[in-house]
Design an enzyme around this catalytic site. Structure first.
Site, PDB file in Angstrom:
ATOM      1  N   HIS A 243       0.838  -1.213   0.000  1.00 32.22           N
ATOM      2  CA  HIS A 243       0.000   0.000   0.000  1.00 32.22           C
ATOM      3  C   HIS A 243       0.869   1.258   0.000  1.00 32.22           C
ATOM      4  O   HIS A 243       1.311   1.714   1.059  1.00 32.22           O
ATOM      5  CB  HIS A 243      -0.905  -0.018   1.235  1.00 32.22           C
ATOM      6  CG  HIS A 243      -1.946   1.066   1.228  1.00 32.22           C
ATOM      7  ND1 HIS A 243      -3.171   0.918   1.836  1.00 32.22           N
ATOM      8  CD2 HIS A 243      -1.956   2.306   0.677  1.00 32.22           C
ATOM      9  CE1 HIS A 243      -3.878   2.029   1.662  1.00 32.22           C
ATOM     10  NE2 HIS A 243      -3.150   2.891   0.971  1.00 32.22           N
TER      11      HIS A 243
ATOM     12  N   HIS B 189       1.775   5.196  -2.221  1.00 32.02           N
ATOM     13  CA  HIS B 189       1.365   6.216  -3.194  1.00 32.02           C
ATOM     14  C   HIS B 189       2.623   6.854  -3.767  1.00 32.02           C
ATOM     15  O   HIS B 189       3.400   7.464  -3.033  1.00 32.02           O
ATOM     16  CB  HIS B 189       0.493   7.271  -2.514  1.00 32.02           C
ATOM     17  CG  HIS B 189      -0.762   6.707  -1.925  1.00 32.02           C
ATOM     18  ND1 HIS B 189      -1.918   6.549  -2.647  1.00 32.02           N
ATOM     19  CD2 HIS B 189      -1.016   6.221  -0.689  1.00 32.02           C
ATOM     20  CE1 HIS B 189      -2.844   6.006  -1.873  1.00 32.02           C
ATOM     21  NE2 HIS B 189      -2.330   5.793  -0.679  1.00 32.02           N
TER      22      HIS B 189
ATOM     23  N   ASN C  49      -4.466   6.218  -7.272  1.00 36.81           N
ATOM     24  CA  ASN C  49      -4.940   7.602  -7.291  1.00 36.81           C
ATOM     25  C   ASN C  49      -3.913   8.531  -7.932  1.00 36.81           C
ATOM     26  O   ASN C  49      -3.420   9.477  -7.318  1.00 36.81           O
ATOM     27  CB  ASN C  49      -5.375   8.082  -5.901  1.00 36.81           C
ATOM     28  CG  ASN C  49      -4.318   7.887  -4.838  1.00 36.81           C
ATOM     29  OD1 ASN C  49      -3.333   7.190  -5.045  1.00 36.81           O
ATOM     30  ND2 ASN C  49      -4.510   8.522  -3.709  1.00 36.81           N
TER      31      ASN C  49
ATOM     32  N   ASP D  76      -8.306   2.694  -3.885  1.00 32.66           N
ATOM     33  CA  ASP D  76      -7.799   3.292  -2.648  1.00 32.66           C
ATOM     34  C   ASP D  76      -7.737   4.815  -2.721  1.00 32.66           C
ATOM     35  O   ASP D  76      -7.355   5.397  -3.731  1.00 32.66           O
ATOM     36  CB  ASP D  76      -6.409   2.802  -2.280  1.00 32.66           C
ATOM     37  CG  ASP D  76      -5.959   3.454  -0.966  1.00 32.66           C
ATOM     38  OD1 ASP D  76      -6.541   3.106   0.059  1.00 32.66           O
ATOM     39  OD2 ASP D  76      -5.097   4.337  -0.997  1.00 32.66           O
TER      40      ASP D  76
ATOM     41  N   HIS E 163     -10.121   0.504   0.504  1.00 30.62           N
ATOM     42  CA  HIS E 163     -10.081   1.628   1.449  1.00 30.62           C
ATOM     43  C   HIS E 163     -11.528   1.799   1.877  1.00 30.62           C
ATOM     44  O   HIS E 163     -12.361   2.200   1.061  1.00 30.62           O
ATOM     45  CB  HIS E 163      -9.541   2.844   0.700  1.00 30.62           C
ATOM     46  CG  HIS E 163      -9.731   4.152   1.391  1.00 30.62           C
ATOM     47  ND1 HIS E 163      -8.669   4.953   1.758  1.00 30.62           N
ATOM     48  CD2 HIS E 163     -10.845   4.833   1.755  1.00 30.62           C
ATOM     49  CE1 HIS E 163      -9.130   6.067   2.319  1.00 30.62           C
ATOM     50  NE2 HIS E 163     -10.441   6.019   2.327  1.00 30.62           N
TER      51      HIS E 163
ATOM     52  N   HIS F 277      -5.418  -0.498   5.669  1.00 30.91           N
ATOM     53  CA  HIS F 277      -5.256   0.324   6.888  1.00 30.91           C
ATOM     54  C   HIS F 277      -6.410   0.279   7.889  1.00 30.91           C
ATOM     55  O   HIS F 277      -7.080   1.276   8.144  1.00 30.91           O
ATOM     56  CB  HIS F 277      -4.945   1.781   6.527  1.00 30.91           C
ATOM     57  CG  HIS F 277      -5.726   2.385   5.390  1.00 30.91           C
ATOM     58  ND1 HIS F 277      -7.095   2.321   5.277  1.00 30.91           N
ATOM     59  CD2 HIS F 277      -5.310   3.072   4.291  1.00 30.91           C
ATOM     60  CE1 HIS F 277      -7.478   2.951   4.187  1.00 30.91           C
ATOM     61  NE2 HIS F 277      -6.423   3.395   3.566  1.00 30.91           N
TER      62      HIS F 277
ATOM     63  N   ASN G 134      -5.664   9.433   6.694  1.00 25.66           N
ATOM     64  CA  ASN G 134      -6.962   8.798   6.562  1.00 25.66           C
ATOM     65  C   ASN G 134      -6.785   7.305   6.362  1.00 25.66           C
ATOM     66  O   ASN G 134      -6.191   6.904   5.359  1.00 25.66           O
ATOM     67  CB  ASN G 134      -7.707   9.404   5.363  1.00 25.66           C
ATOM     68  CG  ASN G 134      -9.170   9.011   5.352  1.00 25.66           C
ATOM     69  OD1 ASN G 134      -9.658   8.424   6.310  1.00 25.66           O
ATOM     70  ND2 ASN G 134      -9.845   9.320   4.263  1.00 25.66           N
TER      71      ASN G 134
ATOM     72  N   ASP H 133       1.213   2.781   3.732  1.00 26.26           N
ATOM     73  CA  ASP H 133       0.372   3.854   3.182  1.00 26.26           C
ATOM     74  C   ASP H 133       1.209   5.121   2.961  1.00 26.26           C
ATOM     75  O   ASP H 133       0.748   6.239   3.214  1.00 26.26           O
ATOM     76  CB  ASP H 133      -0.845   4.127   4.074  1.00 26.26           C
ATOM     77  CG  ASP H 133      -1.895   5.003   3.403  1.00 26.26           C
ATOM     78  OD1 ASP H 133      -1.773   5.292   2.195  1.00 26.26           O
ATOM     79  OD2 ASP H 133      -2.849   5.412   4.106  1.00 26.26           O
TER      80      ASP H 133
ATOM     81  N   PHE I 155      -4.874  14.476   3.247  1.00 23.45           N
ATOM     82  CA  PHE I 155      -4.588  13.384   4.184  1.00 23.45           C
ATOM     83  C   PHE I 155      -3.291  12.673   3.793  1.00 23.45           C
ATOM     84  O   PHE I 155      -2.988  12.535   2.615  1.00 23.45           O
ATOM     85  CB  PHE I 155      -5.710  12.345   4.128  1.00 23.45           C
ATOM     86  CG  PHE I 155      -7.013  12.787   4.732  1.00 23.45           C
ATOM     87  CD1 PHE I 155      -7.186  12.750   6.116  1.00 23.45           C
ATOM     88  CD2 PHE I 155      -8.082  13.191   3.933  1.00 23.45           C
ATOM     89  CE1 PHE I 155      -8.407  13.119   6.690  1.00 23.45           C
ATOM     90  CE2 PHE I 155      -9.295  13.561   4.497  1.00 23.45           C
ATOM     91  CZ  PHE I 155      -9.465  13.526   5.870  1.00 23.45           C
TER      92      PHE I 155
HETATM   93 ZN   LIG Z   1      -6.526   4.540   1.828  1.00 22.11          ZN
END
Ligand SMILES: [Zn+2]
Length: 425
Positions: free
Chosen positions: A58, A60, A92, A150, A177, A230, A276, A303, A321
């Site tokens: 997980h 980003h 995302n 997510d 998520h 998460h 978040n 995350d 977040f």
């Molecule tokens: Zn998430």
């Protein structure tokens, strides 16, 4: 070129540290405990711990679309520095990997600039809108590791159910998520005690737990493999525990910050403490620890969510977040829970390597003959104070500034290639 790592300590099946050597050829582990080959590049492990490279399901990376926050190059440099060798990138981005073309674009960016193995998610809905469904078979064929929206919860049960049915036929995991948008109320931190003291709008626990409860029942009906991102509340833990007891194919992850921090730790209206799901109450945190230890929660994921200093400068309301996670995850967890005797070293390493790999059928996260030589050498005695200015990620958004921690990666390799090495002092 053959590499020979001498003078390291490996964790054996019982969790004991044993002295060993590792021989690497053609990117794979060729031998453990063997003699030094005639011609090989020698790496002296200096008696440090050698573990499988960490697997983070997980993360980003922000590229394409948000390169001011992070790029694949900086994000994977940060991962390598933190000891991670396989990371699963959330969708995302802009564009969202919701079509063959968009996923191929992301794959080509990864090929150009990733320092560690990056496995991208495909989204569940077009543009993560929660609306039109994506072609999951096409996304699987284009290399999606699993499917997720997510960043946002899938609001409509029917959309989730139909995608779970398709994913089940493809034997792919649906990753969620969980957040019911009708229960967010524009909150920026946990709806509890501390948000009232700070005068900030709260996010109730049910925002997460009710959607998990819905999804495990959908997963049961669809026969799907379902993974919860998460997990942060005690009610969520209960929903996952009950679902596992009922034989539903559910797995779950927890983030380091939810294990390490709680709402009352938030010092002020500081967006470096905004993520978040938010930091929850003390009893939520306790339930996450219990859930890891009893197997309700399967693994740890960071995350990792970088943002710019400007975006995080001015209080929680209005700030995005997320916090960064790669470079502090292992040292913080090792220092707080292994050094103190709450967890064994093997438990922590398993939660960050073989356990997440198993959820997604990934052939990584183990040190054994024939496996990819994805390895991290860790100096368990090295102590350092966390200073965001020293991060390899572009993000400086962490609540752990100033924390002292031990157990820092000093060398990371992916398929036998060194992708991070501590600078000589
Ligand atoms: Zn998430």
């Amino acid at each position: 070129m053959t590499k020979y790592i001498k003078n390291v300590r490996l964790l054996d099946e019982q969790g004991e540290l044993v002295n060993a050597t590792v021989t690497i050829a053609e990117g794979r582990i060729k031998e453990i405990g063997g003699e030094q080959p005639d011609s090989a590049e020698i790496i002296d492990g200096n008696g440090h711990l050698l573990t499988p490279g960490f697997v983070d399901v997980h993360v980003h990376l922000r590229e394409p679309g948000f390169e001011h926050k992070e790029t694949i190059a900086t994000g994977t440099a940060s991962a390598a520095k933190g000891g991670f060798t396989t990371i699963c990138a959330m969708p995302n981005t802009k564009p969202v990997p919701d079509s063959i073309e968009n996923l191929q674009l992301i794959n080509s960016l990864i090929e150009q600039s990733a320092k560690v193995r990056v496995l991208p998610y495909g989204s569940l809905t077009i543009a993560q809108s929660g609306d039109a469904r994506t072609d999951l078979a096409a996304l699987k064929a284009s290399g999606a590791v699993a499917f997720s929206d997510d960043g946002v919860g899938v609001q409509l049960a029917a959309t989730m159910y139909e995608q779970m049915q398709t994913a089940a036929k493809l034997d792919m995991v649906v990753v969620a998520h969980c957040e019911d948008n009708s229960l967010i109320y524009d909150g920026v931190m946990h709806e509890g005690k501390r948000n009232k003291e700070l005068g900030l709008p709260g996010i109730p626990s049910i925002c997460e737990s009710v959607q998990i409860a819905r999804d495990v029942l959908l997963a049961e009906a669809a026969g799907a493999r379902y993974h919860v991102c998460h997990v942060s509340t005690k009610e969520s833990v209960r929903a996952v525990r009950d679902a596992k007891a009922a034989g539903i194919r559910v797995t779950a992850e927890v983030c380091p910050h939810h294990l390490l921090l709680e709402e009352m730790d938030i010092p002020s209206d500081d967006a470096n403490w905004k993520m978040n799901p938010p930091l929850r109450a003390a009893d939520d945190k306790d339930s996450l620890h219990a859930a890891l230890l009893d197997g309700t929660i399967d693994c740890i994921a960071t995350d990792h969510a970088p943002h710019t200093v400007e975006e995080k400068c001015c209080g929680m309301v209005g700030a995005p977040f997320g916090i960064v996670g790669f470079e502090t995850a292992f040292p913080l967890l090792y220092t707080q829970y292994v050094e103190t005797g709450k967890w064994t070293l093997k438990q922590l390493v398993d939660w960050m390597t073989v356990k997440p790999a198993q959820i997604f059928d990934l052939p990584y996260g183990t040190v054994e003959v024939g496996a990819a030589a994805d390895l991290v050498l860790i100096d368990l005695n090295k102590e350092q104070t966390i200073n965001p200015e020293e991060f390899a990620t572009k993000g400086r958004n962490t609540p752990f500034t100033g924390w002292k921690a031990k157990g820092w990666p000093v060398l990371t390799m992916v398929e036998g290639n060194i992708v991070y090495e501590e600078e000589a002092k």
